[in-house]
Design a protein around this motif. Structure first.
Motif, PDB file in Angstrom:
ATOM      1  N   ALA A  24      45.814  33.381  48.477  1.00 17.08           N
ATOM      2  CA  ALA A  24      44.998  34.413  49.514  1.00 17.08           C
ATOM      3  C   ALA A  24      45.790  35.589  49.890  1.00 17.08           C
ATOM      4  O   ALA A  24      45.136  36.738  49.857  1.00 17.08           O
ATOM      5  N   ILE A  25      47.014  35.338  50.242  1.00 19.22           N
ATOM      6  CA  ILE A  25      47.767  36.637  50.708  1.00 19.22           C
ATOM      7  C   ILE A  25      48.045  37.486  49.696  1.00 19.22           C
ATOM      8  O   ILE A  25      47.864  38.719  49.558  1.00 19.22           O
ATOM      9  N   LEU A  27      46.143  37.643  46.961  1.00 20.89           N
ATOM     10  CA  LEU A  27      45.018  38.284  46.572  1.00 20.89           C
ATOM     11  C   LEU A  27      44.748  39.389  47.349  1.00 20.89           C
ATOM     12  O   LEU A  27      44.196  40.565  46.897  1.00 20.89           O
ATOM     13  N   VAL A  28      45.020  39.410  48.645  1.00 24.35           N
ATOM     14  CA  VAL A  28      44.488  40.303  49.646  1.00 24.35           C
ATOM     15  C   VAL A  28      45.221  41.453  49.692  1.00 24.35           C
ATOM     16  O   VAL A  28      44.976  42.570  49.762  1.00 24.35           O
ATOM     17  N   PHE A  29      46.506  41.415  49.723  1.00 29.25           N
ATOM     18  CA  PHE A  29      47.447  42.210  49.859  1.00 29.25           C
ATOM     19  C   PHE A  29      48.041  42.908  48.377  1.00 29.25           C
ATOM     20  O   PHE A  29      48.778  43.791  48.500  1.00 29.25           O
ATOM     21  N   TRP A  32      43.648  42.825  45.300  1.00 31.20           N
ATOM     22  CA  TRP A  32      42.617  43.781  45.683  1.00 31.20           C
ATOM     23  C   TRP A  32      43.042  45.156  45.860  1.00 31.20           C
ATOM     24  O   TRP A  32      42.613  46.105  45.301  1.00 31.20           O
ATOM     25  N   PRO A  33      44.249  45.608  46.656  1.00 21.75           N
ATOM     26  CA  PRO A  33      44.865  47.229  46.706  1.00 21.75           C
ATOM     27  C   PRO A  33      44.834  47.631  45.250  1.00 21.75           C
ATOM     28  O   PRO A  33      44.778  48.788  44.825  1.00 21.75           O
ATOM     29  N   GLN A  36      41.722  48.383  43.619  1.00 24.46           N
ATOM     30  CA  GLN A  36      41.111  49.438  44.338  1.00 24.46           C
ATOM     31  C   GLN A  36      41.723  50.951  44.023  1.00 24.46           C
ATOM     32  O   GLN A  36      41.021  51.770  43.516  1.00 24.46           O
TER      33      GLN A  36
END
Length: 295
Positions: A24-25, A27-29, A32-33, A36
């Motif tokens: 999860a870390i 993926l999010v950090f 995902w960036p 983007q």
């Protein structure tokens, strides 16, 4: 013959549950960036963000036509090589000296570890004050010796300033790993070489340094990544990419074009290129440099 031991879980979902927080870390950090940035690199918007237009590869085409951006590649290469080579060399020397210290070893090691606790921006400001042309204590001493220091006008001086600040900030990290590597080397090997008549320099290059090659390789990868990404605050605090664009490394140019020039699409395209360069360098290091590592 050694038997490989493997951990078996009775429930199929338990391994996934254990790695879920770390995934999860990541993926999010990271993912995902990165996604983007890829998406925004294909967009173009005005300075106020009121109009967004899909432009495809035009942001990347503008980058390759920008001479200042191409010049930042050379600046980044010079900066990264100086930071990595100088940082590893000095840290290895300090670790070898610390490994030989008997009295006051804990104080010596503690003082060498302290710089790692300093934030990069603070490190940049510290070195900026020491080398300030008008009030800096180091620049004053240099003038007394007949050397006129002015990093505000001289690009070479500015590059030297951020290299020294970046090396000083990272040297504690390198020192810790080198010292741990030195202390893990069996003393019997070095003593046997000494009995055979090998001098200290010969013992280091023939026994100690080859056994440190896994640590050296790991630190090489870490220091390259550090020079490309984590030195932004040092450059921003010490030189602001100046004089001119002489210290505008790639990561600083991403920030400058995105948040000061308000070219969000071009800045996103630069971040994608920077990410691709670092990934390629890491792959090359693991593909070719690691072959010379002796585990």
């Amino acid at each position: 013959m050694a038997v490989e031991k493997r951990v078996l879980f009775k429930s199929w979902w338990l391994p996934w549950a254990l790695i879920a927080p770390q995934m999860a870390i990541i993926l999010v950090f990271f993912f995902w960036p990165a996604g983007q940035a890829l998406y925004q690199s294909a967009l173009q918007q005005d300075a106020f963000g009121t109009k967004v237009e899909f432009v495809g590869w035009q942001n990347f085409e503008r980058l390759w036509a920008d001479e200042t951006y191409l010049a930042s590649f050379k600046t980044t290469a010079v900066f990264s090589i100086l930071v990595a080579v100088s940082g590893l060399s000095i840290a290895l020397l300090l670790a070898v000296m610390a490994d030989r210290v008997v009295r006051g070893a804990s104080i010596y090691k503690t003082l060498l570890i302290w710089p790692y606790a300093v934030a990069p921006a603070v490190a940049g400001v510290l070195w900026l004050f020491m080398f300030a042309p008008s009030v800096g204590i180091v620049s004053y001493a240099l003038r007394a010796m007949g050397f006129e220091w002015n990093h505000l006008l001289n690009g070479t001086h500015a590059m030297a300033l951020i290299v020294m600040a970046a090396v000083w900030k990272q040297i504690s990290y390198n020192f810790l790993f080198f010292l741990a590597g030195l202390q893990s080397i069996p003393k019997s090997l070095i003593e046997a070489a000494a009995i055979d008549g090998a001098r200290a320099w010969r013992r280091f290059w023939s026994i100690v340094f080859p056994l440190l090659s896994p640590t050296t390789f790991f630190l090489l990868v870490i220091n390259i990544i550090y020079a490309f990404f984590e030195t932004f605050a040092i450059v921003d605090a010490a030189t602001n990419g100046g004089p001119g664009k002489d210290t505008a490394i790639l990561v600083y140019k991403v920030y400058y074009d995105g948040f000061k020039a308000l070219d969000m699409g071009g800045s996103a395209a630069q971040s994608v290129v920077l990410m691709a360069i670092v990934i390629a360098l890491t792959v090359v290091q693991f593909r070719y440099v690691e072959k010379k590592v002796q585990y």
